[in-house]
Motif scaffolding. Structure first.
Motif, PDB file in Angstrom:
ATOM      1  N   TRP A   1      -7.369  -2.424  -1.836  1.00 49.66           N
ATOM      2  CA  TRP A   1      -8.311  -3.847   0.207  1.00 49.66           C
ATOM      3  C   TRP A   1      -9.015  -1.959   0.968  1.00 49.66           C
TER       4      TRP A   1
ATOM      5  N   HIS B   1     -11.331 -15.797   6.675  1.00 51.82           N
ATOM      6  CA  HIS B   1     -11.088 -15.458   5.221  1.00 51.82           C
ATOM      7  C   HIS B   1     -10.421 -17.058   4.817  1.00 51.82           C
TER       8      HIS B   1
ATOM      9  N   ARG C   1     -14.391  -4.946  -0.134  1.00 57.49           N
ATOM     10  CA  ARG C   1     -12.631  -4.925  -0.845  1.00 57.49           C
ATOM     11  C   ARG C   1     -12.187  -5.215  -1.446  1.00 57.49           C
TER      12      ARG C   1
ATOM     13  N   THR D   1       0.607  -0.580   0.386  1.00 59.10           N
ATOM     14  CA  THR D   1       0.286   0.665   0.142  1.00 59.10           C
ATOM     15  C   THR D   1       0.831   1.293   0.157  1.00 59.10           C
TER      16      THR D   1
ATOM     17  N   PHE E   1      -8.014 -18.581   2.093  1.00 52.50           N
ATOM     18  CA  PHE E   1      -6.623 -18.092   1.195  1.00 52.50           C
ATOM     19  C   PHE E   1      -5.804 -19.036   0.592  1.00 52.50           C
TER      20      PHE E   1
ATOM     21  N   SER F   1      -2.683  -2.368   6.887  1.00 57.53           N
ATOM     22  CA  SER F   1      -3.616  -3.395   7.360  1.00 57.53           C
ATOM     23  C   SER F   1      -2.840  -4.377   8.927  1.00 57.53           C
TER      24      SER F   1
ATOM     25  N   ASP G   1      -0.373 -10.366  -0.438  1.00 58.55           N
ATOM     26  CA  ASP G   1       0.889 -10.022   0.657  1.00 58.55           C
ATOM     27  C   ASP G   1       0.930 -11.343   1.464  1.00 58.55           C
ATOM     28  N   ASN G   2      -0.359 -11.019   1.660  1.00 59.94           N
ATOM     29  CA  ASN G   2      -0.636 -12.317   3.201  1.00 59.94           C
ATOM     30  C   ASN G   2       0.206 -14.026   2.570  1.00 59.94           C
TER      31      ASN G   2
ATOM     32  N   LEU H   1      -7.309 -16.218   7.430  1.00 54.39           N
ATOM     33  CA  LEU H   1      -7.198 -14.991   7.593  1.00 54.39           C
ATOM     34  C   LEU H   1      -8.033 -14.059   8.283  1.00 54.39           C
TER      35      LEU H   1
ATOM     36  N   GLN I   1      -0.066  -5.960  -1.993  1.00 50.24           N
ATOM     37  CA  GLN I   1      -1.618  -5.819  -1.828  1.00 50.24           C
ATOM     38  C   GLN I   1      -3.007  -6.444  -2.476  1.00 50.24           C
ATOM     39  N   GLN I   2      -3.152  -7.498  -1.371  1.00 51.06           N
ATOM     40  CA  GLN I   2      -4.572  -8.248  -1.621  1.00 51.06           C
ATOM     41  C   GLN I   2      -5.851  -7.310  -2.121  1.00 51.06           C
ATOM     42  N   HIS I   3      -6.128  -7.893  -3.606  1.00 55.11           N
ATOM     43  CA  HIS I   3      -8.000  -7.520  -3.235  1.00 55.11           C
ATOM     44  C   HIS I   3      -7.411  -6.890  -4.625  1.00 55.11           C
TER      45      HIS I   3
ATOM     46  N   THR J   1      -3.228  -8.157   9.701  1.00 62.06           N
ATOM     47  CA  THR J   1      -4.002  -9.320   9.657  1.00 62.06           C
ATOM     48  C   THR J   1      -3.595 -10.694  10.683  1.00 62.06           C
TER      49      THR J   1
ATOM     50  N   CYS K   1      -9.078  -9.752   8.986  1.00 65.32           N
ATOM     51  CA  CYS K   1      -7.973  -8.720   8.574  1.00 65.32           C
ATOM     52  C   CYS K   1      -8.864  -7.016   9.340  1.00 65.32           C
TER      53      CYS K   1
END
Ligand code: XUL
Length: 542
Positions: free
Chosen positions: A133, A318, A166, A12, A320, A299, A276-277, A330, A93-95, A301, A332
Motif C-alpha cells: 500500500w 474510499h 497503491r 506492514t 469498502f 498508516s 486491516d481497516n 475511509l 495490510q490492504q491493497h 486512517t 488514508c
C-alpha cells in the motif's frame, strides 16, 4: 466449555495473533512477530523493501510465511490449548498483491508437515516481491484505467474509489506492462489477506468484499468483479483472480499441515480474511452510524461504518465493504507513524519528551504550520516528498513537534468532510493511540471525545471477533455483533479524552489557514501569509 477464536493480522511491520474466549469474553493470548527485529535476514527495513525509486515500495511474501510459522510455534509453546480453537480469521495490510505460479496450488494441497512452509513454497512465486500500500509508482496506470472507465466520477461510481497508486488494479497493470512474461506465467493473484488465508486453507482462498473493494476491480454496488475494470487493467485477468465472498463466509477448515504440525483440531473453521481497516471497524465495535475511528499506525486512517452506499465524487476517500455486510468510508495517510518517528529521531527524543512538549506548547503553535510530506502522500496526492514549514524552520524543536501532530489531524479533518456526518465520538486504535497527548490534539481539532483502548491491535482483535461471529452463527446460536463484542470492548476502553471547547474557534480558523497553505503549496494558489499573520495576531498577540 471454552470456545477459542484466533485472529491474525499480517501488517506492514509485524504479524500479530490474538486469541479470545467467547464465553468468558477475555483475550487470552496476544503476540506479535516484528519483521524488523525477528526476521532481519529478509533484509527489509521494518518489513519494507526500499528502492532507490522512492515511489516503489514492496515487501517479501516469504517473510510473511516465516512470521506465520514463528507465531504458530510460539502459540504451541504457550499455555493455550490450540485444539480448542474453533475458528480462525485474519487481516492483511490492504491493497498489496501476491503473484503465484501454477505450482502453488498443488504444493499447498500437499504440504509436508515435517518441513517448513518456506522450504516448500519458495519456487511458487511468479513475482518475488509484493507491491504494498505504500507504493505510489503507478500514476500512468491510474490514468490509463481511469480514462478507459470513462473518467474519475465513473471509476468512483463503479469501484467505490478513484484509481489510486497503491490500489491493486493499477499495480497489476504495471506488472503486466513491465514484465509481460512473468504476468503470463502468473496463475493467481492474491491480496495479502487471501494469500495467507490460502496457506491456511490448503487451496486458493477467495477475496472478501472488504478487501476486494480496495482494488479498483470490484463493482461496489454489485459486489462482483467488474468486467469493464478487469478489461481496463490487464488481459486474461479474470482467470487469475480468486472469487469474491462476503466477509463472514466460512471458506473451509484448516489444512492438514497446520493440524499435524501445530496441533489444531481438523474441525477448525477458516473464515474469509479481510483488510486491516475492515477488521479494525469490527475490532473497535463500529457497527452503528455516527461512530468514527482513527487508526494511528504505519498508516493513519480515519473511517466509519455506513449503512448505505455513499460515495465520494471528490475522490479523496474510499468506500469498502464492511464485515457486517454493509459499507465503510475511509481516508488514508502515508505520513503517519514513520513521519512522527522522523521528527522524534531528528531531535533524539524519547516518546515521553515528545508528549511533554505537546502538553506544554499552545494549540495553534504560534501560527507555525507544517505540510508534512516526508514520504509521498495519498491525500492530498503528493508524489515528490517535501516538507513545507511556514513561520519556522527544521531546527525549531517545539515548533516541529506540535506542527506535525496538528498538521496530521487538520489534514484528516479537512479531507474527511465528504463523509458529511460530524463525528459524535471517535475511537482510537493503532500503536500511536497509546499517546494521550497526541489524542488530545486530535480531540480538540475534531471537537469530539476520543475513546482510548488498552489493546491497540484492533485489526487482529476484529479478525478474532469475525471468527467467533461466523462460527456461532453457523452453529445456529444466532449472535448479534454487539452481543459478542460489547463486553470485550467495555473492559478495553481505558480513557475518554474530552475536547477542550476553548480551542474550538482557534482550530476552526486554523483549518481554513491550513487549507489555504495546502492550496498555495500544491495547487498554485496565492500565498496566505497575510492570513497567517492575522491568525497570530488574533490568538498570540500579547
Ligand atoms: C488503506 C491503506 C492502509 C493499509 C495498511 O487504504 O492503504 O491503511 O491497509 O495498513
Amino acid at each position: 466449555m471454552s470456545n477459542l477464536f484466533l485472529g491474525l493480522d499480517c501488517s506492514t511491520q509485524s504479524l500479530t495473533g490474538i486469541i479470545i474466549d467467547s464465553e468468558s469474553k477475555e483475550i487470552i493470548y496476544r503476540n506479535s512477530i516484528q519483521y524488523g527485529k525477528d526476521l532481519i535476514f529478509h533484509k527489509t527495513k521494518d518489513g519494507i523493501i526500499l528502492d532507490k525509486d522512492e515511489q516503489k515500495v514492496h515487501s517479501n511474501p516469504l517473510m510473511w510465511l516465516e512470521a506465520l510459522e514463528i507465531l504458530f510455534q510460539e502459540i504451541l509453546q504457550s499455555e493455550v490449548n490450540v485444539s480448542k480453537i474453533k475458528a480462525v480469521s485474519g487481516s492483511g495490510q490492504q491493497h498489496g498483491t501476491v503473484y503465484l505460479n501454477s505450482s502453488f496450488q498443488m504444493k499447498i494441497k500437499n504440504l509436508d508437515p515435517e518441513k517448513t512452509l518456506i522450504s516448500q513454497l519458495k519456487g511458487s512465486f511468479s513475482r518475488k516481491t509484493s507491491p504494498i500500500w505504500m507504493d505510489s509508482s503507478t500514476t500512468s496506470q491510474c490514468e490509463e484505467i481511469r480514462k478507459h472507465l470513462g473518467g474519475k466520477e465513473e471509476v468512483i461510481r463503479k469501484t467505490g474509489s478513484d484509481t489510486f497508486e497503491r490500489f491493486s488494479g493499477p499495480q497489476i497493470r504495471k506488472f503486466y506492462q513491465e514484465q509481460p512474461e512473468a504476468y503470463e506465467n502468473t496463475d493467481k493473484i492474491h491480496l495479502v489477506s487471501s494469500f495467507i488465508a490460502s496457506l491456511l486453507l490448503g487451496d486458493h482462498a477467495p477475496i472478501d468484499y472488504g478487501d476486494g473493494a480496495g482494488m479498483n476491480l470490484m463493482n461496489i454496488e454489485k459486489k462482483a468483479w467488474s468486467q469493464e475494470a478487469i478489461e481496463a487493467t490487464a488481459p486474461n485477468l479474470q482467470e487469475k483472480l480468486p472469487p469474491l465472498v462476503p466477509s463472514y463466509e466460512i471458506i473451509g477448515s484448516l489444512s492438514n499441515y497446520f493440524v499435524e504440525r501445530y496441533g489444531f483440531s481438523p474441525e477448525t473453521r477458516l473464515i474469509a480474511w479481510s483488510g486491516d481497516n475492515p477488521n479494525s471497524l469490527i475490532g473497535i465495535g463500529l457497527t452503528k452510524k455516527g461512530r468514527f475511528a482513527m487508526s494511528l499506525g504505519t498508516s493513519d486512517t480515519y473511517f466509519g461504518y455506513l449503512k448505505d452506499l455513499h460515495i465520494d465524487l471528490k475522490g479523496e476517500g474510499h468506500i469498502f465493504g464492511a464485515p457486517t455486510g454493509d459499507y465503510m468510508s475511509l481516508i488514508c495517510y502515508k505520513n503517519a507513524s514513520l513521519a512522527r518517528e522522523k521528527i522524534r529521531a531528528q531531535f533524539k527524543l524519547k516518546w515521553e519528551d515528545f508528549s511533554d512538549i505537546l502538553r506544554s506548547t499552545p494549540p495553534g503553535n504560534y501560527g507555525k504550520i507544517m505540510l508534512p510530506y516526508f514520504f509521498p502522500e495519498i491525500v492530498p496526492l503528493v508524489l515528490e516528498p517535501r516538507v513545507y514549514r511556514f513561520g519556522f524552520d527544521e531546527t525549531d524543536l517545539e515548533g516541529n513537534i506540535r506542527a506535525i501532530i496538528e498538521a496530521q489531524f487538520l489534514s484528516m479533518r479537512l479531507h474527511s468532510d465528504w463523509i458529511t456526518e460530524t463525528p459524535k465520538e471517535i475511537f482510537a486504535t493503532g500503536g500511536a493511540s497509546i499517546n494521550r497527548e497526541i489524542l488530545q490534539v486530535a480531540s480538540d481539532i475534531f471537537d469530539a471525545p476520543i475513546h482510548r483502548f488498552e489493546i491497540t491491535d484492533s485489526a487482529a482483535l476484529g479478525a478474532a471477533f469475525r471468527a467467533a461471529y461466523s462460527y456461532h452463527n453457523q452453529q445456529n446460536s444466532e449472535m448479534k455483533w454487539m452481543e459478542l463484542i460489547e463486553d470485550f470492548l467495555k473492559s478495553q476502553i481505558i480513557e475518554k479524552i474530552k475536547p477542550n471547547r476553548d480551542n474550538k474557534e482557534l482550530y476552526d480558523d486554523m483549518l481554513e489557514l491550513y487549507e489555504k497553505f495546502e492550496d498555495f503549496a500544491i495547487r498554485v494558489a496565492d500565498n496566505p501569509e497575510q492570513e497567517r499573520q492575522e491568525f497570530i495576531h488574533k490568538y498570540f498577540a500579547l
